[in-house]
Design a protein around this motif. Sequence first.
Motif, PDB file in Angstrom:
ATOM      1  N   TYR A  35       0.944  -1.301  -0.122  1.00 13.08           N
ATOM      2  CA  TYR A  35      -0.043   0.185  -0.199  1.00 13.08           C
ATOM      3  C   TYR A  35       0.864   1.229   0.026  1.00 13.08           C
ATOM      4  O   TYR A  35       2.037   1.164   0.395  1.00 13.08           O
ATOM      5  CB  TYR A  35      -0.838   0.267   1.241  1.00 13.08           C
ATOM      6  N   LEU A  43      -4.849   4.567   2.944  1.00 17.18           N
ATOM      7  CA  LEU A  43      -4.124   3.647   2.111  1.00 17.18           C
ATOM      8  C   LEU A  43      -4.653   3.153   0.827  1.00 17.18           C
ATOM      9  O   LEU A  43      -5.913   2.820   0.818  1.00 17.18           O
ATOM     10  CB  LEU A  43      -3.931   2.302   3.330  1.00 17.18           C
ATOM     11  N   LEU A  99     -11.301 -15.218   5.139  1.00 18.02           N
ATOM     12  CA  LEU A  99     -12.427 -14.171   4.830  1.00 18.02           C
ATOM     13  C   LEU A  99     -12.531 -12.889   5.675  1.00 18.02           C
ATOM     14  O   LEU A  99     -13.206 -11.895   5.477  1.00 18.02           O
ATOM     15  CB  LEU A  99     -13.860 -14.882   4.779  1.00 18.02           C
ATOM     16  N   THR A 100     -11.869 -13.155   6.885  1.00 15.61           N
ATOM     17  CA  THR A 100     -11.938 -12.215   7.873  1.00 15.61           C
ATOM     18  C   THR A 100     -10.996 -11.190   7.442  1.00 15.61           C
ATOM     19  O   THR A 100     -10.931  -9.883   7.843  1.00 15.61           O
ATOM     20  CB  THR A 100     -11.615 -12.527   9.239  1.00 15.61           C
ATOM     21  N   LEU A 103      -5.207  -8.029   8.484  1.00  7.92           N
ATOM     22  CA  LEU A 103      -3.689  -7.592   7.844  1.00  7.92           C
ATOM     23  C   LEU A 103      -2.857  -7.520   8.904  1.00  7.92           C
ATOM     24  O   LEU A 103      -3.330  -6.571   9.941  1.00  7.92           O
ATOM     25  CB  LEU A 103      -3.804  -6.321   7.052  1.00  7.92           C
TER      26      LEU A 103
ATOM     27  N   HIS B  95     -13.479  -4.753   4.153  1.00  8.33           N
ATOM     28  CA  HIS B  95     -12.949  -6.081   3.467  1.00  8.33           C
ATOM     29  C   HIS B  95     -13.950  -6.843   2.718  1.00  8.33           C
ATOM     30  O   HIS B  95     -14.896  -7.264   3.461  1.00  8.33           O
ATOM     31  CB  HIS B  95     -12.437  -7.024   4.528  1.00  8.33           C
ATOM     32  N   MET B 101      -9.484  -5.206   0.608  1.00 14.16           N
ATOM     33  CA  MET B 101      -9.454  -4.350   1.621  1.00 14.16           C
ATOM     34  C   MET B 101      -9.317  -2.829   1.169  1.00 14.16           C
ATOM     35  O   MET B 101      -8.592  -2.232   0.695  1.00 14.16           O
ATOM     36  CB  MET B 101      -8.327  -4.523   2.910  1.00 14.16           C
ATOM     37  N   ARG B 102     -10.584  -2.151   1.575  1.00 10.26           N
ATOM     38  CA  ARG B 102     -10.545  -0.589   1.131  1.00 10.26           C
ATOM     39  C   ARG B 102     -10.425   0.038   2.459  1.00 10.26           C
ATOM     40  O   ARG B 102     -11.152   0.082   3.547  1.00 10.26           O
ATOM     41  CB  ARG B 102     -11.770  -0.415   0.465  1.00 10.26           C
ATOM     42  N   PHE B 103      -9.672   0.931   2.429  1.00  5.87           N
ATOM     43  CA  PHE B 103      -9.481   1.942   3.686  1.00  5.87           C
ATOM     44  C   PHE B 103     -10.008   3.353   3.521  1.00  5.87           C
ATOM     45  O   PHE B 103     -10.136   3.832   2.245  1.00  5.87           O
ATOM     46  CB  PHE B 103      -7.728   1.920   4.016  1.00  5.87           C
TER      47      PHE B 103
END
Lengths: 114, 113
Positions: A35, A43, A99-100, A103, B95, B101-103
């Motif tokens: 990122y 991010l 799936l969770t 990170l 997510h 994953m989008r922040f």
Amino acid sequence: DVKVTQSSRYLVKRTGEKVFLECVQDMDHENMFWYRQDPGLGLRLIYFSYDVKMKEKGDIPEGYSVSREKKERFSLILESASTNQTSMYLCASSLAGSLTGELFFGEGSRLTVL
Amino acid sequence: AQKVTQAQTEISVVEKEDVTLDCVYETRDTTYYLFWYKQPPSGELVFLIRRNSFDEQNEISGRYSWNFQKSTSSFNFTITASQVVDSAVYFCALHYNNNDMRFGAGTRLTVKP
């Protein structure tokens, strides 16, 4: 203690230079991510990899490439650095099939391109 | 479109005040996860909480609590009796699918002594 390690905390490079950012994780995670973090933008995903030698483009892949030759290592490459690539770069990893999606992040590499 | 909005760019409070960080998300998926991460000055994002789209129960962990409301697509984070060590940038994230994953843009919280 699980860890994602980024090779350089701070780098200063000149326009046109080739830049390598290295990331190593010791959690045996399949997924790894790069990122970039910019003020006001949060991010943004550059590239991710879900397996060795596999890669997928994220939202902003232009100007970047990646390499995943070993499971624990994910490298971000700037072939010809430009000033608009000055940013904080964050590496992360996660378990495959999770799936969770939690990170685990490294401490970041702050790159300045002059 | 998948999107996370954190409208508060910066918040400043005095120690012991309560503070709520807002997060609004957009997604077409019915199954998704919402996260909060904390980024202290050291730079490393630290996981705080995960909530799946089928569980709207609020959660409390010490001084932290989270309010998930699907009806308003919000997942707000409250710190009770804030402390100087809570000073950080806080990110809300969405997510979906298996890897994406989008922040949000993040909220910088400063807690003054």
